[in-house]
Scaffold this active site. Structure first.
Site, PDB file in Angstrom:
ATOM      1  N   TYR A  33       0.984  -1.360  -0.318  1.00  0.00           N
ATOM      2  CA  TYR A  33       0.276   0.567   0.113  1.00  0.00           C
ATOM      3  C   TYR A  33       0.266   0.948   0.215  1.00  0.00           C
ATOM      4  O   TYR A  33       2.042   1.320   0.419  1.00  0.00           O
ATOM      5  CB  TYR A  33      -1.037   0.088   1.470  1.00  0.00           C
ATOM      6  CG  TYR A  33      -0.221   0.211   2.935  1.00  0.00           C
ATOM      7  CD1 TYR A  33       0.520  -0.299   3.127  1.00  0.00           C
ATOM      8  CD2 TYR A  33      -0.722   1.608   3.518  1.00  0.00           C
ATOM      9  CE1 TYR A  33       1.627  -0.545   5.085  1.00  0.00           C
ATOM     10  CE2 TYR A  33      -0.436   2.418   4.255  1.00  0.00           C
ATOM     11  CZ  TYR A  33       0.756   0.678   5.380  1.00  0.00           C
ATOM     12  OH  TYR A  33       1.096   1.354   5.774  1.00  0.00           O
ATOM     13  N   ARG A  52       8.553   4.454  -4.318  1.00  0.00           N
ATOM     14  CA  ARG A  52       8.181   3.349  -3.568  1.00  0.00           C
ATOM     15  C   ARG A  52       7.593   2.416  -3.259  1.00  0.00           C
ATOM     16  O   ARG A  52       7.967   1.030  -3.564  1.00  0.00           O
ATOM     17  CB  ARG A  52       8.439   3.690  -2.144  1.00  0.00           C
ATOM     18  CG  ARG A  52       8.215   2.876  -1.221  1.00  0.00           C
ATOM     19  CD  ARG A  52       8.456   3.450   0.174  1.00  0.00           C
ATOM     20  NE  ARG A  52       6.892   4.315   0.633  1.00  0.00           N
ATOM     21  CZ  ARG A  52       6.751   5.604   1.904  1.00  0.00           C
ATOM     22  NH1 ARG A  52       7.228   5.574   2.674  1.00  0.00           N
ATOM     23  NH2 ARG A  52       5.378   6.131   2.045  1.00  0.00           N
ATOM     24  N   ARG A 100      -7.900 -20.251  -2.035  1.00  0.00           N
ATOM     25  CA  ARG A 100      -6.699 -20.545  -1.103  1.00  0.00           C
ATOM     26  C   ARG A 100      -5.220 -21.199  -1.191  1.00  0.00           C
ATOM     27  O   ARG A 100      -5.761 -22.771  -1.450  1.00  0.00           O
ATOM     28  CB  ARG A 100      -7.169 -20.710   0.391  1.00  0.00           C
ATOM     29  CG  ARG A 100      -6.592 -20.131   1.174  1.00  0.00           C
ATOM     30  CD  ARG A 100      -6.880 -19.351   3.120  1.00  0.00           C
ATOM     31  NE  ARG A 100      -5.937 -19.319   4.152  1.00  0.00           N
ATOM     32  CZ  ARG A 100      -5.140 -19.358   4.378  1.00  0.00           C
ATOM     33  NH1 ARG A 100      -5.145 -21.209   4.058  1.00  0.00           N
ATOM     34  NH2 ARG A 100      -4.491 -19.353   5.385  1.00  0.00           N
ATOM     35  N   HIS A 102      -0.587 -21.066   0.288  1.00  0.00           N
ATOM     36  CA  HIS A 102       0.182 -20.423   0.754  1.00  0.00           C
ATOM     37  C   HIS A 102       0.675 -19.643  -0.960  1.00  0.00           C
ATOM     38  O   HIS A 102       0.750 -18.947  -1.254  1.00  0.00           O
ATOM     39  CB  HIS A 102       0.662 -20.781   1.798  1.00  0.00           C
ATOM     40  CG  HIS A 102      -0.025 -20.999   2.847  1.00  0.00           C
ATOM     41  ND1 HIS A 102      -1.086 -20.877   3.274  1.00  0.00           N
ATOM     42  CD2 HIS A 102       0.989 -20.545   3.883  1.00  0.00           C
ATOM     43  CE1 HIS A 102      -1.254 -21.324   4.553  1.00  0.00           C
ATOM     44  NE2 HIS A 102      -0.222 -20.460   4.955  1.00  0.00           N
ATOM     45  N   LYS A 147       6.461  -1.866   2.022  1.00  0.00           N
ATOM     46  CA  LYS A 147       5.697  -1.375   2.173  1.00  0.00           C
ATOM     47  C   LYS A 147       4.034  -2.268   1.999  1.00  0.00           C
ATOM     48  O   LYS A 147       3.513  -2.036   1.324  1.00  0.00           O
ATOM     49  CB  LYS A 147       5.092   0.134   1.940  1.00  0.00           C
ATOM     50  CG  LYS A 147       3.835   1.327   3.107  1.00  0.00           C
ATOM     51  CD  LYS A 147       4.140   2.368   2.543  1.00  0.00           C
ATOM     52  CE  LYS A 147       3.314   3.046   3.142  1.00  0.00           C
ATOM     53  NZ  LYS A 147       3.108   3.049   4.729  1.00  0.00           N
ATOM     54  N   GLU A 180      11.664   2.128  14.922  1.00  0.00           N
ATOM     55  CA  GLU A 180      10.667   3.158  14.360  1.00  0.00           C
ATOM     56  C   GLU A 180       9.456   3.113  14.491  1.00  0.00           C
ATOM     57  O   GLU A 180       8.976   2.225  15.482  1.00  0.00           O
ATOM     58  CB  GLU A 180      10.564   3.512  12.819  1.00  0.00           C
ATOM     59  CG  GLU A 180       9.544   1.692  11.927  1.00  0.00           C
ATOM     60  CD  GLU A 180      10.261   1.481  10.535  1.00  0.00           C
ATOM     61  OE1 GLU A 180       9.344   3.103   9.710  1.00  0.00           O
ATOM     62  OE2 GLU A 180       9.822   0.445  10.444  1.00  0.00           O
ATOM     63  N   LEU A 204      10.935   1.496   7.619  1.00  0.00           N
ATOM     64  CA  LEU A 204      10.495   1.248   6.567  1.00  0.00           C
ATOM     65  C   LEU A 204      11.600   2.838   5.537  1.00  0.00           C
ATOM     66  O   LEU A 204      11.543   3.880   6.488  1.00  0.00           O
ATOM     67  CB  LEU A 204       8.918   2.192   6.663  1.00  0.00           C
ATOM     68  CG  LEU A 204       8.183   2.359   4.993  1.00  0.00           C
ATOM     69  CD1 LEU A 204       7.980   1.439   3.836  1.00  0.00           C
ATOM     70  CD2 LEU A 204       7.045   3.252   5.404  1.00  0.00           C
TER      71      LEU A 204
HETATM   72  N1  PLP Z   1       7.400   4.143   9.295  1.00  0.00           N
HETATM   73  C1  PLP Z   1       6.525   3.186   8.834  1.00  0.00           C
HETATM   74  C2  PLP Z   1       6.357   1.828   9.616  1.00  0.00           C
HETATM   75  C3  PLP Z   1       4.962   3.563   8.238  1.00  0.00           C
HETATM   76  O1  PLP Z   1       4.642   3.201   8.564  1.00  0.00           O
HETATM   77  C4  PLP Z   1       5.344   4.597   8.055  1.00  0.00           C
HETATM   78  C5  PLP Z   1       3.781   5.869   7.363  1.00  0.00           C
HETATM   79  O2  PLP Z   1       3.502   4.794   6.793  1.00  0.00           O
HETATM   80  C6  PLP Z   1       6.667   5.754   7.816  1.00  0.00           C
HETATM   81  C7  PLP Z   1       7.211   4.932   8.331  1.00  0.00           C
HETATM   82  C8  PLP Z   1       6.649   7.159   7.386  1.00  0.00           C
HETATM   83  O3  PLP Z   1       6.989   7.736   6.130  1.00  0.00           O
HETATM   84  P1  PLP Z   1       5.791   8.197   5.200  1.00  0.00           P
HETATM   85  O4  PLP Z   1       7.004   9.148   5.431  1.00  0.00           O
HETATM   86  O5  PLP Z   1       6.450   7.412   3.506  1.00  0.00           O
HETATM   87  O6  PLP Z   1       4.985   7.755   5.634  1.00  0.00           O
END
Ligand code: PLP
Length: 285
Positions: A33, A52, A100, A102, A147, A180, A204
């Site tokens: 996403y 990304r 379904r 895997h 993501k 994070e 991320l």
């Molecule tokens: N880290 C995680 C786990 C996230 O889900 C997000 C945003 O959803 C971020 C960092 C920040 O990313 P961005 O600046 O692209 O929104």
């Protein structure tokens, strides 16, 4: 006004917007996403988000369901039909729907959903006062650079923050280092230097993170991209978090520890001022 979603080729009222029970996103969280900020009716920093998106899809072997140009038309249409001026655009691409199993078979076609809704920017009060964060073990899988819609670790972490009256949970790896936030990147400032964890599978690559690094370079503020511990964060002069929807929010408390003076610090304020400058330039462009 009824909200409109794009679901696999059609624009439908939210009420009727649904995916099949055998969609692999639903069954296995087998999808990717993106969340893009909509500012003044336009998508902010879109090329970076699409880079990304393509990277994330590539990492799990899902094809982009359409060209960037076609995708831009869909996103324009969803924002327009929902009359969003300031808010977010949400885009999700799953591997598709199949019996379904895997493992997947070739030939499953990806399914895309796009929604958009109004969402105000962080309030002045949040920025003026800063926010508290808590810390908790990072319980996620080991490819957080992708993501993916598999967000259970993030979901549980965010709920923990909510229950504690905190804005966010900073997740901590097995060596005591902050990775994070559950939906934000984590930063501290020590002796005028900005510290944030380097890109890699543990975090991320935030789009706002990239913008803040650009701003820091422009302002000639030194950035040390290295992991930092919870203790170091508690002793830092300043701390802040970043994301597409949060922009830059000062962090004034980490667990029980007040950060710096307990007020948002000057480095964070300069970054924020310059982030707003980027937004102003975007609005004028
Ligand atoms: N880290 C995680 C786990 C996230 O889900 C997000 C945003 O959803 C971020 C960092 C920040 O990313 P961005 O600046 O692209 O929104």
């Amino acid at each position: 006004m009824s909200r409109i979603a794009y679901v696999d080729g059609r624009y439908v009222p939210h009420r009727y917007a649904s995916v099949h029970i055998e969609d692999r996103g639903f069954q296995f969280a087998d999808g990717i996403y993106e969340v893009v900020a909509v500012i003044g009716g336009r998508r902010f920093d879109e090329p970076r988000h699409l880079d990304r998106l393509e990277r994330s899809l590539g990492e799990i072997d899902i094809m982009m369901p359409m060209s960037r140009a076609a995708l831009a038309c869909v996103m324009d249409e969803v924002v327009r039909r929902n009359r969003v001026t300031d808010g977010i655009l949400y885009l999700q691409i799953t591997r598709g729907s199949a019996p379904r199993d895997h493992g997947w078979r070739d030939g499953v076609s990806p399914k895309m959903v796009v929604t958009s809704r109004h969402q105000p920017a962080p309030s002045g009060q949040t920025i003026e006062n800063g926010v508290p964060v808590i810390t908790a073990p990072d319980q996620r899988w080991r490819r957080n650079d992708i993501k993916s819609v598999a967000l259970l670790g993030n979901v549980l972490g965010k709920q923990k923050a909510r229950r504690a009256g905190a804005y966010e949970t900073w997740m901590v790896d097995s060596t005591g280092m902050v990775t994070e936030g559950t939906s934000t990147n984590a930063w501290i400032v020590v002796g005028g230097q900005i510290i944030t964890r380097p890109l890699g599978p543990d975090i991320l690559g935030g789009i706002t993170r990239a913008a803040v690094l650009d701003i820091a370079r422009e302002l000639q503020i030194t950035v040390d991209q290295r992991p930092f511990s919870v203790d170091e964060a508690g002793d830092a002069d300043e701390a802040f978090l970043t994301s597409t929807t949060a922009y830059i929010i000062p962090v004034t408390q980490i667990d029980e520890k007040v950060v710096g003076t307990g007020k948002p610090g000057p480095v964070t304020a300069r970054l924020l001022e310059n982030y707003h400058r980027l937004i102003d330039e975007f609005l004028k462009s």
